[in-house]
Design a protein around this motif. Structure first.
Motif, short mmCIF file in Angstrom:
data_model
loop_
_atom_site.label_atom_id
_atom_site.label_comp_id
_atom_site.label_asym_id
_atom_site.label_seq_id
_atom_site.Cartn_x
_atom_site.Cartn_y
_atom_site.Cartn_z
N THR A 37 40.90 35.56 29.69
CA THR A 37 42.11 36.17 29.79
C THR A 37 41.70 37.36 30.64
OG1 THR A 37 41.58 37.19 27.82
CG2 THR A 37 43.05 35.35 27.50
N LYS A 38 40.62 38.18 30.84
CA LYS A 38 40.52 39.04 31.53
C LYS A 38 39.99 38.82 32.76
CE LYS A 38 39.15 42.00 27.44
NZ LYS A 38 37.81 42.71 27.07
N ALA A 39 40.40 39.85 33.89
CA ALA A 39 39.87 39.73 35.03
C ALA A 39 38.14 40.13 35.09
CB ALA A 39 40.74 40.69 35.94
N GLU A 65 28.22 24.40 51.39
CA GLU A 65 29.48 25.27 51.07
C GLU A 65 29.60 25.40 49.74
OE1 GLU A 65 33.41 23.97 53.27
OE2 GLU A 65 32.31 21.97 53.33
N PHE A 66 30.11 26.53 49.16
CA PHE A 66 30.22 26.68 47.55
C PHE A 66 31.58 27.61 47.82
CE2 PHE A 66 29.14 29.36 43.81
CZ PHE A 66 29.63 28.35 43.00
N TYR A 67 32.73 27.39 47.24
CA TYR A 67 33.78 28.15 47.17
C TYR A 67 34.68 27.86 45.95
CZ TYR A 67 35.78 24.00 49.52
OH TYR A 67 36.28 22.81 49.70
N ALA A 68 35.50 28.53 45.82
CA ALA A 68 36.71 28.51 44.77
C ALA A 68 38.07 28.44 45.48
CB ALA A 68 36.84 29.50 43.61
N VAL A 69 39.08 27.78 44.65
CA VAL A 69 40.36 27.68 45.19
C VAL A 69 41.27 28.14 44.07
CG1 VAL A 69 42.34 26.35 45.95
CG2 VAL A 69 40.08 25.87 47.06
N ASN A 70 42.22 29.22 44.26
CA ASN A 70 42.99 29.65 43.41
C ASN A 70 44.36 30.12 44.22
OD1 ASN A 70 44.11 33.01 42.38
ND2 ASN A 70 43.69 31.35 40.93
N ARG A 71 45.45 29.26 43.62
CA ARG A 71 46.82 29.28 44.09
C ARG A 71 46.72 28.95 45.62
NH1 ARG A 71 50.49 32.36 40.77
NH2 ARG A 71 49.40 33.17 38.86
N LEU A 100 31.71 34.23 40.05
CA LEU A 100 32.97 33.94 40.27
C LEU A 100 33.67 34.76 40.23
CD1 LEU A 100 35.35 31.78 40.99
CD2 LEU A 100 35.39 31.03 38.69
N THR A 101 34.47 35.73 40.69
CA THR A 101 35.30 37.09 40.34
C THR A 101 36.65 36.47 40.20
OG1 THR A 101 33.76 38.31 41.63
CG2 THR A 101 36.05 38.91 41.12
N LEU A 102 37.17 36.52 38.91
CA LEU A 102 38.61 36.10 38.63
C LEU A 102 39.44 37.56 38.89
CD1 LEU A 102 37.79 34.36 35.21
CD2 LEU A 102 37.87 33.47 37.45
N ARG A 103 40.70 37.28 39.63
CA ARG A 103 41.59 38.27 39.89
C ARG A 103 42.80 37.95 39.38
NH1 ARG A 103 37.94 39.06 44.54
NH2 ARG A 103 37.12 41.26 44.39
N ARG A 104 43.39 37.29 40.03
CA ARG A 104 44.79 36.66 39.61
C ARG A 104 44.66 35.68 38.57
NH1 ARG A 104 47.51 34.90 45.47
NH2 ARG A 104 45.31 33.92 45.51
N SER A 105 45.85 35.14 37.93
CA SER A 105 45.80 34.42 37.01
C SER A 105 45.74 33.21 37.41
CB SER A 105 47.10 34.50 36.02
OG SER A 105 47.04 35.69 35.18
N VAL A 134 37.72 26.84 36.27
CA VAL A 134 38.06 27.90 35.10
C VAL A 134 39.29 28.41 35.27
CG1 VAL A 134 37.35 30.31 34.88
CG2 VAL A 134 35.60 28.76 35.50
N ASN A 135 40.11 28.58 34.23
CA ASN A 135 41.48 29.02 34.16
C ASN A 135 41.50 30.45 33.54
OD1 ASN A 135 44.08 29.22 32.38
ND2 ASN A 135 44.66 28.12 34.21
N ARG A 136 42.43 31.27 34.15
CA ARG A 136 42.86 32.61 33.71
C ARG A 136 44.09 32.67 33.30
NH1 ARG A 136 44.04 38.14 36.14
NH2 ARG A 136 43.74 39.31 34.01
N ASN A 137 44.27 33.12 31.90
CA ASN A 137 45.64 33.16 31.05
C ASN A 137 46.49 32.11 30.86
OD1 ASN A 137 45.30 36.06 30.67
ND2 ASN A 137 45.98 36.46 32.98
N GLU A 138 45.88 30.65 30.92
CA GLU A 138 46.70 29.51 30.48
C GLU A 138 47.79 29.19 31.55
OE1 GLU A 138 47.80 29.86 26.74
OE2 GLU A 138 45.93 30.10 25.72
#
Length: 265
Positions: A37-39, A65-71, A100-105, A134-138
Motif C-alpha cells: 500500500t505504501k510508496a 536489461e532490467f526494468y519495470a513497467v507501470n501504467r 524497485l521504487t514504488l510511486r504511483r498506484s 508487484v501491485n500497489r493499492n490493489e
C-alpha cells in the motif's frame, strides 16, 4: 506422438510429469511482498537457481536489461543493481540485489533479460526472459498487457493474488505470436530467499517424484495449471523464443513468469 501431444494440449493443456530430466533452472526476480500500500523502495533479488529442490545456484552475469513497467511507462532499474553472493545448500554463486521504487498506484511488471548462461552439462546456452509483479493499492493497470518481449508468458489470471486450489492460465508468446506445443515447466519456490542473509529459508515442500512438472501449450498457446499450494509459482516455457543459437551453440531462450498464490482465510 505429436498427435498425442496435440490432443492433450487441445483438451486442456494437461499437466504431465516429464519423462526425461529437464534442466529446471529458474531465473528469479524476487521480492517477498507483492501486494503493498505504501510508496517507497522494495528490495529485489535476482538469482538463477533451482528453487523447488532448494538446489544448485548458477552464477548470474549482469543482466542485459532490467526494468519495470507501470501504467505503460518503462522504468530502468539497472542502476540499482548491486552484486552479491547467494549461498544455497549446495554451493554459492553470483547474484544481484536491486531496488524497485514504488510511486504511483498500480502494477509494476519487473522484466529481466539476462545474459545467456552456458550450461556445461548440456553444452547449451540458456536465456530466461523473466517477468514478475508487484501491485500497489490493489489497482490493476499493467498485468494483463504483453510487454513486447522476444518471448513471454501472458497471464490470464491476476498474478499477484492467485487463490490456492484454483487454476492459473497463461499464454506463451514469441514475438507477440502464440507458441503451439511448447513445454512449460512448473516450479514451486519451496525455499524463499532470506533478504538479509542471502541464503534460502527452510523449504516448505519437496520436489515432485517423477521429475519436473510440465504442461503443454495448446493450439493457441494457452496452458492451464491447478495451483495446489500458497506461495510463489514459476512457469518456464522452454525454448519458446525466436533465438536458437548463441556463440555457435544451441540456445534455449525461455519465457519465465512468477505468480503469487494465497490461501483463502
Amino acid at each position: 506422438m505429436l498427435k498425442t501431444l496435440g490432443r492433450l494440449a487441445i483438451a486442456s493443456a494437461c499437466v504431465l510429469s516429464a519423462t526425461m530430466p529437464a534442466h529446471a533452472h529458474f531465473q528469479l526476480a524476487y521480492t517477498p511482498d507483492v501486494n503493498v500500500t505504501k510508496a517507497g523502495d522494495q528490495p529485489v533479488k535476482l538469482i538463477f537457481w533451482h528453487p523447488f529442490e532448494n538446489g544448485h545456484v548458477m552464477d548470474m552475469a549482469e543482466p542485459l536489461e532490467f526494468y519495470a513497467v507501470n501504467r505503460g511507462e518503462k522504468i530502468d532499474l539497472k542502476s540499482t543493481l548491486s552484486p552479491i553472493t547467494f549461498t544455497g545448500i549446495a554451493n554459492t554463486a553470483a547474484a544481484f540485489d536491486a531496488t524497485l521504487t514504488l510511486r504511483r498506484s498500480g502494477d509494476y511488471v519487473m522484466v529481466v533479460v539476462p545474459a545467456p548462461y552456458y550450461e556445461e552439462s548440456e553444452d547449451i546456452f540458456i536465456q530466461q526472459i523473466t517477468k514478475s509483479y508487484v501491485n500497489r493499492n490493489e489497482i490493476p493497470t499493467d498485468w494483463m498487457e504483453p510487454q513486447g518481449l522476444k518471448t513471454e508468458i501472458l497471464p490470464l489470471n491476476r498474478p499477484t493474488n492467485i487463490i490456492a486450489g484454483s487454476t492459473f492460465t497463461g499464454r506463451v508468446l514469441s514475438e507477440g505470436q502464440p507458441v503451439v506445443g511448447v513445454e512449460v515447466e512448473i516450479e514451486y519456490m519451496a525455499a524463499e530467499p532470506d533478504m538479509a542473509s542471502n541464503t534460502p529459508k527452510g523449504p516448505t515442500a519437496s520436489p515432485m517424484p517423477g521429475g519436473a512438472v510440465v504442461a503443454i501449450s495448446d493450439q493457441n498457446g494457452y496452458f492451464t495449471f491447478g495451483v495446489p499450494k500458497a506461495g510463489f509459482w514459476g512457469f518456464a516455457a522452454l525454448g519458446s523464443g525466436p533465438d536458437k543459437e548463441f556463440q555457435g551453440k544451441e540456445l534455449s531462450q525461455d519465457a519465465v513468469l512468477w505468480v503469487r498464490a494465497y490461501d483463502v482465510k
